[in-house]
Design an enzyme around this catalytic site. Sequence first.
Site, PDB file in Angstrom:
ATOM      1  N   HIS A  67     -14.268  -1.494   8.978  1.00  0.00           N
ATOM      2  CA  HIS A  67     -14.243  -2.732   8.213  1.00  0.00           C
ATOM      3  C   HIS A  67     -12.819  -3.262   8.093  1.00  0.00           C
ATOM      4  CE1 HIS A  67     -13.700   0.804   5.788  1.00  0.00           C
ATOM      5  NE2 HIS A  67     -13.419   0.151   4.675  1.00  0.00           N
ATOM      6  N   ARG A  68     -11.853  -2.369   7.856  1.00  0.00           N
ATOM      7  CA  ARG A  68     -10.458  -2.798   7.751  1.00  0.00           C
ATOM      8  C   ARG A  68      -9.944  -3.273   9.098  1.00  0.00           C
ATOM      9  NH1 ARG A  68      -9.074   1.043   5.220  1.00  0.00           N
ATOM     10  NH2 ARG A  68      -9.018   0.122   3.129  1.00  0.00           N
ATOM     11  N   PHE A 123     -10.706   9.672   5.230  1.00  0.00           N
ATOM     12  CA  PHE A 123     -10.416   9.837   3.807  1.00  0.00           C
ATOM     13  C   PHE A 123     -11.502   9.110   3.023  1.00  0.00           C
ATOM     14  CE2 PHE A 123      -8.140   6.132   5.381  1.00  0.00           C
ATOM     15  CZ  PHE A 123      -8.452   5.145   4.462  1.00  0.00           C
ATOM     16  N   LYS A 133     -12.423   5.311  14.858  1.00  0.00           N
ATOM     17  CA  LYS A 133     -12.712   4.688  13.569  1.00  0.00           C
ATOM     18  C   LYS A 133     -12.021   3.330  13.450  1.00  0.00           C
ATOM     19  CE  LYS A 133     -11.805   5.094   8.631  1.00  0.00           C
ATOM     20  NZ  LYS A 133     -11.114   5.845   7.568  1.00  0.00           N
ATOM     21  N   ASP A 166     -15.510   8.496   3.898  1.00  0.00           N
ATOM     22  CA  ASP A 166     -15.787   8.668   5.329  1.00  0.00           C
ATOM     23  C   ASP A 166     -16.806   9.764   5.643  1.00  0.00           C
ATOM     24  OD1 ASP A 166     -14.044   6.621   5.756  1.00  0.00           O
ATOM     25  OD2 ASP A 166     -12.478   7.819   6.721  1.00  0.00           O
ATOM     26  N   ASN A 191      -0.699   3.960   1.341  1.00  0.00           N
ATOM     27  CA  ASN A 191      -1.492   4.710   2.309  1.00  0.00           C
ATOM     28  C   ASN A 191      -0.916   4.515   3.707  1.00  0.00           C
ATOM     29  OD1 ASN A 191      -3.457   5.631   4.142  1.00  0.00           O
ATOM     30  ND2 ASN A 191      -5.135   5.168   2.738  1.00  0.00           N
ATOM     31  N   PRO A 192      -0.272   5.530   4.287  1.00  0.00           N
ATOM     32  CA  PRO A 192       0.330   5.368   5.614  1.00  0.00           C
ATOM     33  C   PRO A 192      -0.710   5.093   6.697  1.00  0.00           C
ATOM     34  CG  PRO A 192       0.372   7.675   4.942  1.00  0.00           C
ATOM     35  CD  PRO A 192      -0.055   6.898   3.744  1.00  0.00           C
ATOM     36  N   ASP A 247      -8.387  -5.048  -0.372  1.00  0.00           N
ATOM     37  CA  ASP A 247      -9.276  -4.361  -1.300  1.00  0.00           C
ATOM     38  C   ASP A 247     -10.541  -4.036  -0.524  1.00  0.00           C
ATOM     39  OD1 ASP A 247      -9.349  -3.422  -4.066  1.00  0.00           O
ATOM     40  OD2 ASP A 247     -11.177  -4.599  -4.200  1.00  0.00           O
ATOM     41  N   THR A 298       0.843  -1.192   0.000  1.00  0.00           N
ATOM     42  CA  THR A 298       0.000   0.000   0.000  1.00  0.00           C
ATOM     43  C   THR A 298       0.879   1.242   0.000  1.00  0.00           C
ATOM     44  OG1 THR A 298      -1.745   1.208   1.192  1.00  0.00           O
ATOM     45  CG2 THR A 298      -0.124   0.049   2.519  1.00  0.00           C
TER      46      THR A 298
END
Length: 214
Positions: free
Chosen positions: A199-200, A173, A194, A176, A8-9, A62, A6
């Site tokens: 979900h993640r 992001f 969050k 959201d 995305n940090p 994903d 990824t």
Amino acid sequence: MLHYVTTNPGKVREAREYLGDDAVTAFDYDYPEIQSETLAPIAVDGARAAFDHVGEPVIVDDAGLFIDGLDGFPGPYSAFAEDTLGIERVGRLALDAGASRATFRCVIAYCDGEPFSATPDSVDRGRRGDDLAVEERATAATDDTVDATGVPVKLFEGAIPGRIVEPRGTGGFGYDPIFEHDGTTFAEMSIDEKNAISHRGRALAKFAEWFAER
């Protein structure tokens, strides 16, 4: 070391909360993404491609926003819809159609080139009814282990129900600001709030429990 494919940090920070600061590193690899109406095949294909490139254990995720009244749109095409339409227009499409019920879903795919043994039921039976129903449907639609090509991939799925609302909040992001859960949009929540319910985060929690025994 586990390589999270990824750029995305935020995803890496979230993964480290479940796996430990020294257990995960970001890996920038732009693997070719197949087209599919569901998340699992995309994650599986990505994990195999990433492992072939890295040669060490990898996870790929994903995720997508599935709006009930729009036949699951944007679903696996969430990133494309965000880039081309924008989140406010997607939200307006849903609200104008009276389609406010939605679910955020995430599939984490793990690959290290080795086979997997059977694992316990990944659904949290202690979760309250609506969340549990969402995850049971998600789990039923996803094979835990996929090895049709000879390179096994283990899948972990997380899902959270909510509804589409007018944009609120400045955090997070993606979608959201238009996704509300229990009266609060993801963009109105702190990062910790969050991550605790996302979900993640739910997919990562399942993966971390399994990976500790790997």
